[in-house]
Enzyme design. Structure first.
Site, PDB file in Angstrom:
ATOM      1  N   SER A 118       0.925  -1.290   0.052  1.00 37.24           N
ATOM      2  CA  SER A 118      -0.040  -0.051   0.089  1.00 37.24           C
ATOM      3  C   SER A 118       0.835   1.369  -0.127  1.00 37.24           C
ATOM      4  O   SER A 118       1.519   1.678   0.987  1.00 37.24           O
ATOM      5  CB  SER A 118      -0.816   0.004   1.437  1.00 37.24           C
ATOM      6  N   LYS A 122      -7.571   2.204  -2.504  1.00 34.48           N
ATOM      7  CA  LYS A 122      -6.924   1.980  -1.218  1.00 34.48           C
ATOM      8  C   LYS A 122      -7.138   2.967  -0.142  1.00 34.48           C
ATOM      9  O   LYS A 122      -7.466   2.940   0.753  1.00 34.48           O
ATOM     10  CB  LYS A 122      -5.862   1.075  -1.263  1.00 34.48           C
ATOM     11  N   LYS A 160       0.772   5.129   8.244  1.00 33.78           N
ATOM     12  CA  LYS A 160       1.634   5.424   7.125  1.00 33.78           C
ATOM     13  C   LYS A 160       0.633   5.724   5.868  1.00 33.78           C
ATOM     14  O   LYS A 160       0.758   6.679   4.926  1.00 33.78           O
ATOM     15  CB  LYS A 160       2.309   4.139   6.936  1.00 33.78           C
TER      16      LYS A 160
END
Lengths: 295, 295
Positions: free
Chosen positions: A97, A174, A242
């Site tokens: 990701s 995402k 993150k």
């Protein structure tokens, strides 16, 4: 016979994903920083590669599953990286990701070297990785997507493997996913905090809300965790942080104001500051409860 | 024979709710500011009352369904109000959505006059009111709740009629419901705005998210409205703004910090300022799209 598959990054997610690829009978060559998971996969039938370049020399389907853009960059374009051993026609599938911008730029560099790169981040956590039921959000070339679909189906639920659009679209999807989870989580925690402060049974409030328009998976799963105070991962908060950094940089890139997401980001900073980075990301509810002065 | 039921406030919600009570065979006496709905109910078999006090003299189960606390106050404790005609043992059921504080204080005044008052706000909109499938969140005395359960079941889904706790708990639960809907709605709109700004198919993003942990009823229903740009009510924004004012005052009453809810409240002000008070509350997505400079 199937193309040989290379897998780089055998962490909490990568290791069970690679095992599922082996189980489906794909020839597999693996590389990872830690030797323990490599030994484990080799014992299960995979070949060991000495570097990402070595993976590329042996495989024409290469999956990367590492923490963030700098690591993907290093594994692909660093010394002894995938790009230095690339065979023509290789398809690289980055399932990490990362932010959509770097994903697009890496895909362009791969293309300049005669390969195709897809971004294919996942959702579903280590449980989904072990069960082979991940959701996979894919961006990039349609023919490449179709070519690797059977491989993706070794790791994910076939109904939840979706090509969202061109290069970067999988990563962007995402990020949208993480935005929605973060915002829903915080507002659910705020509502439960109010119930608790008012002396009302927050468990009954949660149940009543699940029956109506306020219902969500977050209210169901994270809401229960918040009320029980059990924040075992799950999906660790520092990884969620993150992702949210990538959300914020991507919002800036596209001049998109997202005031609720900005607040979520700040509460995530407070959650990290409280030393909760290793807890499940639902621990943000704990930060909201702290703000309300709740036990 | 059933106790006679009084119904005060035959608006968009009250009128179909009163009709469902009649259909279940309860003797019904009605009062409302507008005579049209009263005539309609009388034609269907209800009796007309000349004032809230007149309702109270004829009925021992009294339902109020009006916009906000000042109206409930007026109908109960104003000139010719319910309190001035109250019979001993009467159960008042306020099904309006008001703040929990006023609900508790009115229940205390009702008790001092020998009556019992329940707060029982609903969720499910005019569609649920017509179908008799409302969710009903109840606060107040357990015996009174049990006594009026068959009456509530004339208006709501029996599985979704829940006693949350003591007086005010029903209203508090409704506020939690609105908080969660508001926060989820805004963050869904922010995610869809980012997808649109990045040139990614927001419809595909919505579908991918519905398959996973980001899924919610709001993403499903409001997300679709936002993408189609159809904001027909539904539940009008100016009524949602009223509920959110009650949320904010109740958060203050209980010293509960809710930063995402605070942002939602400000975006609601912006939505009202844009003249969208008569649209469905999902129109807040339009405000978020405006912030992103989207068509």
């Amino acid at each position: 016979m199937s193309e040989t598959v290379g897998f780089i990054g055998l962490g909490l997610m990568g290791r069970p994903m690679a095992k599922n690829i082996l189980k489906k009978g794909f020839p597999l060559v693996v590389h990872s920083r830690s030797q323990g998971p490599v030994d484990d996969l080799v014992a299960a039938g995979a070949k060991r590669a000495s570097s990402p370049a070595d993976v590329a020399r042996q495989a024409t389907r290469i999956i990367t599953m590492v923490p963030d853009s700098p690591e993907v960059e290093l594994v692909l374009d660093g010394t002894d990286g995938v790009f230095s051993g690339l065979q023509p026609g290789t398809i690289i599938i980055d399932m990490s990701s990362i932010a959509p911008g770097p994903a697009r730029r890496l895909a362009e560099r791969a293309k300049a070297k005669g390969a195709t790169m897809l971004d294919a981040p996942v959702s579903g956590g280590d449980i989904g990785a072990i069960a082979g039921t991940l959701s996979i959000m894919v961006g990039g070339d349609l023919d490449a997507f179709n070519a690797v679909k059977p491989l993706l189906e070794a790791m994910g639920n076939p109904e939840k493997i979706v090509r969202i659009g061109e290069s970067g679209a999988g990563q962007l999807c995402k990020l949208c996913n993480q935005m929605v989870i973060g915002g829903t989580l915080v507002v659910v925690a705020e509502a439960l905090a109010l119930a608790r402060k008012a002396g009302v049974d927050a468990g009954k409030v949660r149940e009543a809300l699940l029956g109506g328009f306020a219902s969500s998976r977050v209210l169901e799963v994270h809401g229960e965790r918040a009320l029980k105070g059990t924040y075992k991962p799950g999906f660790k908060t520092h990884l969620f942080a993150k992702d949210m950094r990538n959300v914020v940089s991507t919002l800036a890139e596209h001049d998109t104001a997202a005031p609720v997401t900005a607040v979520v980001q700040q509460l995530l900073h407070a959650t990290m500051a409280a030393g909760r980075g290793e807890d499940d990301n639902s621990v943000m509810a704990r930060t909201v409860f702290d703000l309300a002065g709740l036990e």
